[in-house]
Design a protein around this motif. Structure first.
Motif, short mmCIF file in Angstrom:
data_model
loop_
_atom_site.label_atom_id
_atom_site.label_comp_id
_atom_site.label_asym_id
_atom_site.label_seq_id
_atom_site.Cartn_x
_atom_site.Cartn_y
_atom_site.Cartn_z
N ASN A 4 0.82 -1.21 0.00
CA ASN A 4 0.00 0.00 0.00
C ASN A 4 0.85 1.26 0.00
O ASN A 4 0.47 2.28 -0.54
N ALA A 5 2.03 1.20 0.61
CA ALA A 5 2.89 2.38 0.68
C ALA A 5 3.69 2.60 -0.59
O ALA A 5 4.01 3.73 -0.93
N THR A 6 4.03 1.52 -1.31
CA THR A 6 5.04 1.68 -2.37
C THR A 6 4.79 0.92 -3.66
O THR A 6 5.54 1.09 -4.61
N PHE A 7 3.79 0.05 -3.75
CA PHE A 7 3.56 -0.87 -4.87
C PHE A 7 4.52 -2.07 -4.83
O PHE A 7 4.38 -3.00 -5.60
N PHE A 8 5.52 -2.04 -3.96
CA PHE A 8 6.48 -3.14 -3.86
C PHE A 8 6.04 -4.10 -2.77
O PHE A 8 5.53 -3.69 -1.73
N ILE B 280 13.41 -0.62 -9.86
CA ILE B 280 12.45 0.49 -9.87
C ILE B 280 11.93 0.73 -11.29
O ILE B 280 10.73 0.94 -11.50
N GLU B 281 12.82 0.68 -12.28
CA GLU B 281 12.38 0.85 -13.68
C GLU B 281 11.41 -0.25 -14.08
O GLU B 281 10.41 0.01 -14.77
N ARG B 282 11.67 -1.49 -13.64
CA ARG B 282 10.76 -2.59 -13.96
C ARG B 282 9.39 -2.38 -13.31
O ARG B 282 8.35 -2.65 -13.91
N LYS B 283 9.40 -1.88 -12.09
CA LYS B 283 8.12 -1.64 -11.40
C LYS B 283 7.33 -0.53 -12.08
O LYS B 283 6.11 -0.66 -12.27
N LEU B 284 7.99 0.54 -12.48
CA LEU B 284 7.30 1.62 -13.20
C LEU B 284 6.74 1.11 -14.52
O LEU B 284 5.63 1.45 -14.92
N SER B 285 7.52 0.28 -15.21
CA SER B 285 7.04 -0.31 -16.46
C SER B 285 5.83 -1.20 -16.22
O SER B 285 4.86 -1.19 -16.99
N GLU B 286 5.87 -1.95 -15.13
CA GLU B 286 4.73 -2.82 -14.77
C GLU B 286 3.48 -1.99 -14.52
O GLU B 286 2.38 -2.34 -14.96
N LEU B 287 3.64 -0.88 -13.83
CA LEU B 287 2.49 -0.01 -13.55
C LEU B 287 1.89 0.55 -14.82
O LEU B 287 0.67 0.70 -14.94
N MET C 62 -9.25 -6.75 -6.00
CA MET C 62 -8.16 -6.72 -6.98
C MET C 62 -6.81 -6.69 -6.29
O MET C 62 -6.67 -6.10 -5.21
N PRO C 63 -5.78 -7.27 -6.92
CA PRO C 63 -4.41 -7.06 -6.45
C PRO C 63 -4.06 -5.58 -6.49
O PRO C 63 -4.67 -4.81 -7.24
N ILE C 64 -3.04 -5.17 -5.74
CA ILE C 64 -2.75 -3.76 -5.53
C ILE C 64 -2.50 -3.00 -6.84
O ILE C 64 -2.99 -1.89 -7.02
N ILE C 65 -1.78 -3.58 -7.78
CA ILE C 65 -1.48 -2.85 -9.02
C ILE C 65 -2.74 -2.74 -9.88
O ILE C 65 -3.03 -1.68 -10.44
N MET C 66 -3.52 -3.84 -9.99
CA MET C 66 -4.77 -3.79 -10.74
C MET C 66 -5.73 -2.77 -10.12
O MET C 66 -6.40 -2.01 -10.83
N LYS C 67 -5.77 -2.75 -8.80
CA LYS C 67 -6.64 -1.80 -8.11
C LYS C 67 -6.25 -0.37 -8.45
O LYS C 67 -7.11 0.48 -8.72
N SER C 68 -4.95 -0.09 -8.46
CA SER C 68 -4.50 1.27 -8.76
C SER C 68 -4.88 1.66 -10.18
O SER C 68 -5.31 2.79 -10.43
N ILE C 69 -4.76 0.74 -11.13
CA ILE C 69 -5.12 1.02 -12.52
C ILE C 69 -6.61 1.30 -12.62
O ILE C 69 -7.05 2.24 -13.30
N PHE C 70 -7.42 0.49 -11.94
CA PHE C 70 -8.87 0.65 -11.98
C PHE C 70 -9.29 2.01 -11.43
O PHE C 70 -10.12 2.70 -12.02
N VAL C 71 -8.72 2.39 -10.29
CA VAL C 71 -9.08 3.67 -9.67
C VAL C 71 -8.67 4.83 -10.55
O VAL C 71 -9.44 5.78 -10.76
N LEU C 72 -7.47 4.79 -11.12
CA LEU C 72 -7.00 5.89 -11.97
C LEU C 72 -7.85 6.03 -13.23
O LEU C 72 -7.96 7.12 -13.80
N ALA C 73 -8.47 4.94 -13.68
CA ALA C 73 -9.28 4.98 -14.89
C ALA C 73 -10.70 5.47 -14.64
O ALA C 73 -11.43 5.76 -15.59
N TYR C 74 -11.09 5.59 -13.37
CA TYR C 74 -12.47 5.92 -13.07
C TYR C 74 -12.72 7.42 -13.23
O TYR C 74 -11.88 8.24 -12.88
N PRO C 75 -13.86 7.81 -13.79
CA PRO C 75 -14.16 9.25 -13.95
C PRO C 75 -14.25 9.95 -12.59
O PRO C 75 -14.65 9.34 -11.60
N ASN C 76 -13.89 11.21 -12.56
CA ASN C 76 -13.99 12.00 -11.33
C ASN C 76 -15.45 12.30 -11.03
O ASN C 76 -16.09 13.09 -11.73
#
Length: 406
Positions: A15-19, A43-50, A235-249
């Protein structure tokens, strides 16, 4: 007891770092043996994964159930917008139709033909629909869930994926009741509709406690928020972050969730900058910092629905001129982002030192303060936090003005 504590530590780290906790421990070990330069590859691999992890959401149900309107609502589109799923076409194909998110290219909604429109049993249907592609399934009905819906749910469950039952067009139900002159008790009517759905599903052999009653035109009513929370929570943490960022404000809560997710990227970007700053090539660090900052701010704008296309879509939905939406924005970050913009941001920064203890507690509880050093790191970290704060405040102002929230 120890197992519970261990799971909690892993959850806190993610939750703090995606790691994961294991990845954070590897970062710490790599840093101790090779400095900042040695941790950059992970770190580059994690950013690419996100950025590259795909979220594929399958929406299925009989023709006329409201699949296309639901898909458009989840993407922040009206049915008449360019790129919207068509709502006036008859289902005549066995091929899934994919609709990308208008701003985030790694998010897709898939309109699947209802199983009742095919000649295949559920197991053959899922194979034909490329079952493995989808992260989860939403089964939509505008009246009662039928035997085919239950068959499909059983097969999805057998193959190990999640599904959610959604009863759509609740607003149309209430409109029909009003036109018929019926006195409406909203709470009781919703309870009746929900129980009717559950009873029919049980008759078909599906024992579930959850059916989400929604209107794709009224996100603030009924179970739309509950559906999205249920999707997030499982959802797993990364999928959850993608879902939330895609949601309309649609609320301050959504915008704050987006801010928290985007903030987790900042220390990674700052660390990459710090590693470049350690390379003794004149001008290289500053040039890389400019690229990192421009890319991050543009990404923040898209996720917070402040890019030009997102503002126009919001204007279409709320019938407000886009110029009026832009007029409530206070940050200069909505225009072109270039080297001069970044230099001006640097001038605005008044805090140039970050407490290692504060950094450790807020962002990297496992590693501690190992990344909290270096002028390049501090500049990127501070400027991006400042920019994200301004953009978040503007996103809230725009949303409140658009929907008339005081």
């Amino acid at each position: 007891m120890g197992s519970t504590s261990s799971r909690q530590q892993v959850a806190e780290a993610e939750n703090a770092t995606f790691f994961t906790k294991e990845e954070l421990n590897k970062l710490k070990a790599d840093f101790e043996t090779g400095g900042v330069e040695k941790v950059t590859s992970l770190i580059e691999r994690k950013l690419s994964e996100l950025d590259k992890t795909e979220l594929n959401i399958a929406v299925t149900g009989e023709t006329g159930a409201g699949k296309s309107t639901f898909i458009n609502a989840m993407r922040g589109l009206q049915n008449s917008d360019d790129g919207a799923a068509r709502v006036d076409t008859k289902e005549a194909t066995m091929e899934p139709a994919g609709f990308p998110h208008p701003s985030l290219s790694n998010v897709y909604y898939w309109d699947l033909p209802g199983i009742g429109t095919t000649n295949f049993p559920a197991d053959k249907y899922l194979k034909q629909m490329k079952f493995k592609k989808y992260n989860f399934f939403i089964i939509i009905s505008s009246c009662r869930f039928r035997e085919n819906d239950a068959k499909l749910a059983k097969e999805i469950k057998r193959l190990g994926k999640k599904f959610y039952f959604v009863r759509s067009k609740i607003d149309a139900d209430f409109d029909s009741m009003r036109k018929a002159g019926k006195e409406i008790n909203v709470k009781k009517e919703l309870e009746y509709i929900r129980n009717d759905c559950l009873v029919n599903l049980r008759k078909a052999g599906i024992l579930t406690e959850s059916v989400f009653l929604i209107s794709s035109f009224e996100h603030e009513k009924y179970d739309f928020k509950g559906l999205n929370k249920a999707l997030e929570d499982e959802m797993p943490i990364i999928m959850k972050s993608i879902f939330v960022l895609a949601y309309p404000n649609r609320s301050v809560e959504i915008i704050q969730k987006k801010k928290n997710i985007l903030q987790k990227r900042i220390w990674m970007l700052a660390t990459l900058s710090g590693s470049v700053g350690a390379v003794p090539v004149p001008g290289l660090s500053f040039a890389c910092d400019i690229v990192i900052l421009i890319g991050a701010i543009i990404h923040f704008r898209k996720c917070l629905c402040l890019d030009e296309a997102s503002l126009q879509r919001l204007a279409n939905i709320t019938n407000k001129p886009v110029e009026e939406l832009k007029a409530v924005v206070k940050t200069p970050l909505l225009g072109e982002i270039n080297k001069d913009t970044i230099v001006r941001l640097g001038w605005r920064i008044t805090v140039v030192v970050i407490s290692a203890v504060e950094f450790a507690l807020n962002f990297v509880p496992v590693i501690g303060s190992i990344f909290g050093a270096g002028s390049s790191f501090l500049m990127i970290y501070t400027i991006l936090n400042d920019a994200l704060k301004d953009l978040t405040e503007d996103a809230e102002r725009v949303m409140k003005f658009a929907f008339g929230i005081s």
